[in-house]
Enzyme design. Structure first.
Site, PDB file in Angstrom:
ATOM      1  N   ASP A   4      45.129  53.807  68.795  1.00  0.00           N
ATOM      2  CA  ASP A   4      46.463  53.536  69.336  1.00  0.00           C
ATOM      3  C   ASP A   4      47.144  52.504  68.459  1.00  0.00           C
ATOM      4  O   ASP A   4      46.481  51.717  67.778  1.00  0.00           O
ATOM      5  CB  ASP A   4      46.383  52.991  70.772  1.00  0.00           C
ATOM      6  CG  ASP A   4      46.044  51.508  70.782  1.00  0.00           C
ATOM      7  OD1 ASP A   4      46.968  50.689  70.962  1.00  0.00           O
ATOM      8  OD2 ASP A   4      44.863  51.151  70.584  1.00  0.00           O
TER       9      ASP A   4
ATOM     10  N   ASP B  76      45.331  49.174  79.050  1.00  0.00           N
ATOM     11  CA  ASP B  76      44.497  48.099  78.529  1.00  0.00           C
ATOM     12  C   ASP B  76      44.461  46.972  79.556  1.00  0.00           C
ATOM     13  O   ASP B  76      45.229  46.943  80.510  1.00  0.00           O
ATOM     14  CB  ASP B  76      44.962  47.632  77.151  1.00  0.00           C
ATOM     15  CG  ASP B  76      46.370  47.086  77.135  1.00  0.00           C
ATOM     16  OD1 ASP B  76      46.850  46.654  78.199  1.00  0.00           O
ATOM     17  OD2 ASP B  76      46.986  47.079  76.057  1.00  0.00           O
TER      18      ASP B  76
END
Length: 372
Positions: free
Chosen positions: A265, A92
């Site tokens: 996630d 990320d």
């Protein structure tokens, strides 16, 4: 190099199953992805992680930049070699973590200026810098640098975050230069339908290999999150993977898959495991509870993980009460296996034509005697 193929769809819902092809192997969808913030899924070795059925693993750009630094990871041959994981990986952008910090001095169109919590030095994180770090880390998927507004936030503040997110996405796309790494954009917009609509259409216009829905699971009511998913997914390209960020409960994943989401996630399974909690069916069991002291049955008879295969509830209770690290590892392995098997079972149900019957709508009480 990056291709998403849809293999089956549900005739009664928006659910689909497929395969996202990456340089480090395929990711079958729907798919839950474990979070390895610092290049490790907490308390679990990569060999143990592979046994859970994990395919793609996440790491965090912000945390890896602070420790050990992307240069060290790059010198090791990239994140895969550094942590010893040969499957697909995603990093990320670091945006969510930066915006969660309390000690922010400046957020403007250039980027975010914040204080390093380790040594107090100032750091400027921009879209270009995030891309540089992620390219050095070398994961299969890099996430665009975005501004995730808090909940609640005013319409003006969310609109400003959207404008900035879209401008930053353009800069990320210009700065990203690795053909062997896919760039995913992120849809923002808070709980304002017109801003979600604008953001979805804007991000989709960049024609990226995948798109995520961000700014959910930040404190908004669950039904508002469901409504965001219902609104946004039809606006996203059908031939690209759709990733709902930060979601990892059974009901929320089932509802999202029914509305066309492919990837998830969450830190929940390992966080619960470290606190002595096991996911069984639709329930959370606190293994500290005295009711498990004399229970010499498997934690979950349907689960193939090592905790359920080789140990009993009484033994796990003993480990947790004794504060033995093995107990936390075993519960983390079990919880990861549980969520990964759940998403795998949803994919199989889509192929078998029974998803709408078995999973949508899905309630924990109706799945108490699960077979997945």
């Amino acid at each position: 190099m990056f291709q998403f193929e849809i293999q089956a769809t549900c005739s009664n819902t928006g659910a689909r199953c497929g395969c996202f092809h990456t340089p480090h192997g395929p990711v079958t969808t729907p798919r839950f992805m474990p979070v390895g913030t610092l290049g490790t899924v907490k308390g679990v070795t990569t060999s143990q992680l592979a046994e859970t059925g994990a395919q793609m693993v996440l790491s965090n750009t912000y945390h890896l930049h602070l420790q050990p630094g992307e240069e060290i990871v790059a010198d090791a041959g990239g994140l895969h070699r550094f942590m010893g994981w040969d499957g697909p990986m995603l990093t990320d952008s670091g945006g969510f973590q930066v915006f969660s910090l309390g000690d922010l001095n400046r957020i403007d169109d250039e980027g975010v200026d914040f204080r390093n919590p380790r040594n107090g030095s100032r750091i400027l994180l921009t879209p270009e810098r995030s891309m540089q770090i992620q390219m050095r880390l070398g994961a299969d998927v890099a996430m665009a640098f975005d501004q995730c507004p808090p909940y609640p936030a005013t319409e003006n503040d969310v609109a400003e975050a959207c404008r900035r997110t879209h401008a930053w996405l353009g800069r990320c796309a210009d700065a990203h230069q690795r053909d062997d790494q896919a760039l995913f954009g992120i849809v923002q917009g808070g709980c304002f339908p017109h801003l979600r609509d604008l953001s979805a259409r804007t991000v989709a216009s960049f024609n990226l290999p995948g798109i995520a829905i961000g700014g959910v699971s930040v404190g908004e009511p669950v039904e508002e999150m469901h409504q965001i998913v219902r609104q946004v997914t039809p606006l996203l390209p059908a031939d690209r993977p759709r990733y709902l960020m930060g979601i990892g409960t059974l009901r929320e994943m089932a509802v999202a898959v029914a509305n066309g989401i492919d990837m998830f996630d969450c830190v929940l399974p390992t966080r619960l495991g470290r606190h002595g909690t096991a996911l069984v069916g639709g329930e959370r069991w606190n293994l500290r509870n005295a009711r498990f002291r004399h229970d010499h049955t498997p934690l979950d008879p349907n689960c193939p993980c090592i905790a359920c295969r080789q140990h009993t509830r009484a033994y796990l209770h003993h480990l947790i009460r004794s504060e033995e690290l093995l107990g936390l590892t075993l519960l983390s392995i079990h919880n990861l296996t549980h969520l990964i098997r759940f998403t795998t079972a949803m994919g199989q149900a889509i192929r078998d034509g029974c998803f709408s019957e078995d999973f949508a709508p899905w309630e924990p009480s109706s799945r108490a005697h699960h077979t997945w």
